[in-house]
Write a protein that holds these residues in place. Sequence first.
Motif, short mmCIF file in Angstrom:
data_model
loop_
_atom_site.label_atom_id
_atom_site.label_comp_id
_atom_site.label_asym_id
_atom_site.label_seq_id
_atom_site.Cartn_x
_atom_site.Cartn_y
_atom_site.Cartn_z
N LEU A 1 0.80 -1.12 0.21
CA LEU A 1 0.12 0.17 -0.01
C LEU A 1 0.90 1.27 -0.06
CD1 LEU A 1 -2.70 -1.04 2.63
CD2 LEU A 1 -2.82 -0.97 0.19
N PRO A 2 0.36 2.37 -0.63
CA PRO A 2 1.18 3.47 -0.37
C PRO A 2 1.35 4.02 0.92
CG PRO A 2 -0.99 4.15 -1.39
CD PRO A 2 -0.78 2.39 -1.19
N TYR A 3 2.48 4.88 1.09
CA TYR A 3 2.80 5.38 2.39
C TYR A 3 1.61 6.31 2.85
CZ TYR A 3 5.05 7.97 6.23
OH TYR A 3 5.20 8.54 7.09
N ILE A 4 1.12 6.23 4.04
CA ILE A 4 0.15 7.10 4.47
C ILE A 4 0.52 7.88 5.69
CG2 ILE A 4 -1.76 6.01 3.10
CD1 ILE A 4 -2.54 4.78 5.80
N GLY A 5 1.52 7.48 6.48
CA GLY A 5 1.87 8.21 7.62
C GLY A 5 1.62 7.17 8.81
N TRP A 6 2.26 7.47 9.78
CA TRP A 6 2.21 6.48 10.78
C TRP A 6 1.28 7.35 12.12
CZ3 TRP A 6 7.18 3.52 12.65
CH2 TRP A 6 7.58 2.87 11.57
N GLY A 7 0.53 6.54 12.81
CA GLY A 7 0.10 6.76 13.94
C GLY A 7 0.72 6.00 15.11
N TYR A 8 -0.19 6.19 16.43
CA TYR A 8 0.49 5.40 17.60
C TYR A 8 0.78 3.96 17.38
CZ TYR A 8 -4.04 3.90 18.77
OH TYR A 8 -5.36 3.01 18.70
N ALA A 9 -0.15 3.61 16.57
CA ALA A 9 -0.05 1.96 16.52
C ALA A 9 1.26 1.45 15.88
CB ALA A 9 -1.27 1.38 15.76
N ASN B 1 -1.73 11.71 11.96
CA ASN B 1 -2.18 10.89 11.14
C ASN B 1 -3.45 10.15 11.73
OD1 ASN B 1 -0.48 11.32 8.75
ND2 ASN B 1 1.17 10.23 10.10
N ASP B 2 -3.26 9.95 13.16
CA ASP B 2 -4.27 9.16 13.85
C ASP B 2 -5.68 10.07 13.61
OD1 ASP B 2 -2.95 6.90 15.20
OD2 ASP B 2 -1.92 8.71 15.88
N ILE B 3 -5.86 11.12 13.43
CA ILE B 3 -7.19 11.98 13.40
C ILE B 3 -7.52 12.03 11.91
CG2 ILE B 3 -6.78 13.15 15.45
CD1 ILE B 3 -6.22 15.62 13.77
N SER B 4 -6.91 11.47 10.82
CA SER B 4 -7.46 11.63 9.60
C SER B 4 -8.81 11.26 9.29
CB SER B 4 -6.47 10.91 8.64
OG SER B 4 -5.04 11.30 8.72
N GLY B 5 -9.32 10.34 10.04
CA GLY B 5 -10.71 10.14 9.75
C GLY B 5 -11.68 11.14 10.56
N GLY B 6 -11.06 12.33 11.10
CA GLY B 6 -12.13 13.50 11.48
C GLY B 6 -12.54 13.15 13.01
N ARG B 7 -11.90 12.31 13.80
CA ARG B 7 -11.80 11.92 15.25
C ARG B 7 -10.56 11.46 15.77
NH1 ARG B 7 -12.45 6.93 16.47
NH2 ARG B 7 -13.17 5.34 14.83
N VAL B 8 -10.41 11.63 17.00
CA VAL B 8 -9.55 10.68 17.73
C VAL B 8 -9.80 9.33 17.90
CG1 VAL B 8 -8.08 10.67 19.93
CG2 VAL B 8 -8.70 12.93 18.96
N ARG C 1 -5.88 21.55 8.36
CA ARG C 1 -6.83 22.11 7.96
C ARG C 1 -8.23 21.11 8.01
NH1 ARG C 1 -5.41 22.48 2.34
NH2 ARG C 1 -3.94 23.84 2.88
N GLY C 2 -9.31 21.74 8.37
CA GLY C 2 -10.57 20.98 8.27
C GLY C 2 -10.54 20.01 9.51
N HIS C 3 -9.70 20.24 10.36
CA HIS C 3 -9.64 19.23 11.67
C HIS C 3 -9.49 19.84 13.04
CE1 HIS C 3 -8.99 16.49 8.22
NE2 HIS C 3 -9.11 15.36 9.27
N ASP C 4 -10.06 21.18 13.19
CA ASP C 4 -10.02 21.83 14.38
C ASP C 4 -10.46 21.00 15.42
OD1 ASP C 4 -9.26 23.99 12.83
OD2 ASP C 4 -11.00 25.03 12.95
N GLU C 5 -11.62 20.36 15.60
CA GLU C 5 -11.96 19.64 16.76
C GLU C 5 -11.44 18.38 16.89
OE1 GLU C 5 -16.15 17.28 17.91
OE2 GLU C 5 -16.40 19.37 17.24
N PRO C 6 -10.86 17.68 16.01
CA PRO C 6 -10.09 16.49 16.74
C PRO C 6 -8.68 16.90 16.94
CG PRO C 6 -10.51 16.31 14.11
CD PRO C 6 -11.45 17.44 14.71
N VAL C 7 -8.02 17.97 16.35
CA VAL C 7 -6.81 18.54 16.91
C VAL C 7 -7.06 18.92 18.23
CG1 VAL C 7 -5.16 20.33 16.36
CG2 VAL C 7 -5.92 18.98 14.55
N GLU C 8 -7.91 19.61 18.68
CA GLU C 8 -8.03 20.22 20.08
C GLU C 8 -8.33 19.04 20.94
OE1 GLU C 8 -11.48 22.48 22.30
OE2 GLU C 8 -11.12 23.14 20.37
N HIS C 9 -8.85 18.20 20.50
CA HIS C 9 -9.27 16.96 21.46
C HIS C 9 -7.82 16.05 21.66
CE1 HIS C 9 -11.39 12.87 22.13
NE2 HIS C 9 -11.05 13.19 23.14
N ALA C 10 -7.31 15.87 20.68
CA ALA C 10 -5.78 15.19 20.56
C ALA C 10 -4.90 15.85 21.47
CB ALA C 10 -5.49 14.95 19.16
N ASN C 11 -4.85 17.18 21.20
CA ASN C 11 -3.94 17.87 21.91
C ASN C 11 -4.22 17.95 23.56
OD1 ASN C 11 -2.08 18.51 19.85
ND2 ASN C 11 -3.07 20.42 19.32
#
Length: 176
Positions: A9-17, A42-49, A80-90
């Motif tokens: 699969l193409p490289y899509i970035g790493w998350g915690y796992a 990368n973990d919040i790419s789906g729009g949520r933590v 961009r477009g991820h204010d809420e999940p960024v705030e939650h993750a932080n």
Amino acid sequence: MRSAPRADLPYIGWGYAEILGTMNNVLEQQKPEAAIIMVGTNDISGGRVPEGYRAGLEEVVDRCIAVHCVPILNTIPPRRGHDEPVEHANKIIRVVAREKQVPLADFHAECLRVRPGKSWNGTIISNDGVHPSGGESNNYSEENLKHCGYALRNWVNSLVYRQLYFHVFAADSPTD
């Protein structure tokens, strides 16, 4: 928990796992005294933590501490477009840093300090809306820190590492 990236699969970035899947080897081979940990963008790419994010982050911290490596947690930058999940993750990152009593480099706060509102978009965060911008990443002038996201990230971490060095690492060194 997500599985490690697949070679087909193409490289899509790493998350915690993915970090958890590789970090033991790195810690064993490199034996770092400190590690800069920025995970969540990368973990919040789906729009949520994701549900296991906090537990995964805590496990990353615990594994570092177990081998006497000081984890320096970093908040994730605006996305961009991820204010809420960024705030939650932080919020999670800040709580884990406080509860585990490990250093925190608040990259997100610095992004908003040097580029208030949404002015970070296309400046210190690249045009893809996700990654810090490139440029003169070793130029730490106030002006460059407003234009080069990697320089800003490096600067924020160097300030935290400097404190860690003088208050922990150098303090532990025997004097002649």
